[in-house]
Scaffold this motif. Sequence first.
Motif, PDB file in Angstrom:
ATOM      1  N   ARG A  98      13.230   1.797  -4.047  1.00  0.00           N
ATOM      2  CA  ARG A  98      13.369   1.427  -5.455  1.00  0.00           C
ATOM      3  C   ARG A  98      14.817   1.594  -5.919  1.00  0.00           C
ATOM      4  N   ARG A  99      15.529   2.537  -5.337  1.00  0.00           N
ATOM      5  CA  ARG A  99      16.924   2.743  -5.720  1.00  0.00           C
ATOM      6  C   ARG A  99      17.827   1.653  -5.148  1.00  0.00           C
ATOM      7  N   ILE A 100      17.419   1.035  -4.040  1.00  0.00           N
ATOM      8  CA  ILE A 100      18.197  -0.080  -3.495  1.00  0.00           C
ATOM      9  C   ILE A 100      18.275  -1.160  -4.573  1.00  0.00           C
ATOM     10  N   PRO A 101      19.462  -1.699  -4.857  1.00  0.00           N
ATOM     11  CA  PRO A 101      19.627  -2.564  -6.034  1.00  0.00           C
ATOM     12  C   PRO A 101      19.107  -3.986  -5.886  1.00  0.00           C
ATOM     13  N   VAL A 102      18.569  -4.339  -4.714  1.00  0.00           N
ATOM     14  CA  VAL A 102      18.033  -5.691  -4.508  1.00  0.00           C
ATOM     15  C   VAL A 102      16.571  -5.599  -4.095  1.00  0.00           C
ATOM     16  N   PRO A 103      15.814  -6.697  -4.208  1.00  0.00           N
ATOM     17  CA  PRO A 103      14.390  -6.665  -3.877  1.00  0.00           C
ATOM     18  C   PRO A 103      14.118  -6.324  -2.414  1.00  0.00           C
ATOM     19  N   VAL A 104      13.078  -5.519  -2.212  1.00  0.00           N
ATOM     20  CA  VAL A 104      12.623  -5.122  -0.877  1.00  0.00           C
ATOM     21  C   VAL A 104      11.226  -5.681  -0.674  1.00  0.00           C
ATOM     22  N   ILE A 105      11.040  -6.458   0.396  1.00  0.00           N
ATOM     23  CA  ILE A 105       9.729  -7.034   0.723  1.00  0.00           C
ATOM     24  C   ILE A 105       9.225  -6.364   1.989  1.00  0.00           C
ATOM     25  N   CYS A 106       8.061  -5.755   1.900  1.00  0.00           N
ATOM     26  CA  CYS A 106       7.491  -5.007   3.014  1.00  0.00           C
ATOM     27  C   CYS A 106       6.397  -5.833   3.681  1.00  0.00           C
ATOM     28  N   ALA A 107       6.478  -5.963   5.009  1.00  0.00           N
ATOM     29  CA  ALA A 107       5.452  -6.646   5.804  1.00  0.00           C
ATOM     30  C   ALA A 107       4.583  -5.582   6.470  1.00  0.00           C
ATOM     31  N   ILE A 108       3.273  -5.661   6.233  1.00  0.00           N
ATOM     32  CA  ILE A 108       2.359  -4.625   6.708  1.00  0.00           C
ATOM     33  C   ILE A 108       1.355  -5.215   7.681  1.00  0.00           C
ATOM     34  N   GLN A 109       1.257  -4.586   8.862  1.00  0.00           N
ATOM     35  CA  GLN A 109       0.195  -4.914   9.799  1.00  0.00           C
ATOM     36  C   GLN A 109      -0.412  -3.608  10.294  1.00  0.00           C
ATOM     37  N   GLY A 110      -1.632  -3.674  10.787  1.00  0.00           N
ATOM     38  CA  GLY A 110      -2.265  -2.469  11.308  1.00  0.00           C
ATOM     39  C   GLY A 110      -2.457  -1.419  10.236  1.00  0.00           C
ATOM     40  N   ALA A 111      -2.009  -0.188  10.523  1.00  0.00           N
ATOM     41  CA  ALA A 111      -2.216   0.933   9.616  1.00  0.00           C
ATOM     42  C   ALA A 111      -1.006   1.187   8.729  1.00  0.00           C
ATOM     43  N   ALA A 112      -1.285   1.445   7.464  1.00  0.00           N
ATOM     44  CA  ALA A 112      -0.301   2.004   6.529  1.00  0.00           C
ATOM     45  C   ALA A 112      -1.004   3.183   5.870  1.00  0.00           C
TER      46      ALA A 112
END
Length: 260
Positions: A98-112
């Motif tokens: 969230r502190r990173i000043p640009v958008p972060v897109i997370c790709a999720i597979q398997g377990a989170a």
Amino acid sequence: MARVSVEYKDHIAHVTLTRGDKMNALDEAMIKALLAAGQEVAASDARAVVFSGEGKSFCAGLDMASFAKMAHMDPTEWLMTRSHEDANEMQELALIWRRIPVPVICAIQGAAYGGGLQIALGADIRIAHPEAKLAVMEMKWGIIPDMGGMVLLPKLVRSDVLRLLTYTARPIGAAQAAEWGLVTKLSDDPQTEALALAENIASQSPSAIRAAKRLIDFAETNPRADVLLAESSEQVDLIGKPDQMEVVMAQMQGRKPEFK
């Protein structure tokens, strides 16, 4: 062995957990590497971030060795120290995205699971494979979510859903997670979809994207009058500036904008 890789291509930072043989479980080396990666990307000129994990799972949470180590540590010294602005080291694993000043897109597979889920929640957007499983897993080990989860989860899910997930530690499928707000959307190829979204974001005005993320973060935690003032202030800093003028000229000339 490296736990996290960071690569840059076409103004996109690719941050990848590289402990796939252990379901990218969090050990001390992974924790340090993740924080270093987040700090590096925050200081870069990247315009978007794709955050993913190698192998069958995004991140299964803390590994067993880390749980064993907890028994020999002073929890007060470890957890009560505010080492990263308002957060401790473990909380920063999620909040740094969230502190990173640009958008972060997370790709999720398997377990989170557990800490892995909380890290994913730090991203702006989460794209999950339909067969992915997510869990607020901490209660299974007699503890509570403490990696920024109680900052992030209440903004995403209803109170009863938050309580159900926290009290039971039961994994839920990606479709249920999307319905409840933990996941933004589903995709059979979350990595490719995350990259396509990052490419779209990276093609927008860099200064406007950064302003939008600042404003959204501010709007989520501040009173109406302050948010309205922040809207105006951010807009003043955009109008007539080089990035905004390039967007206007590109629109008028029917071409893609080119930013310096």
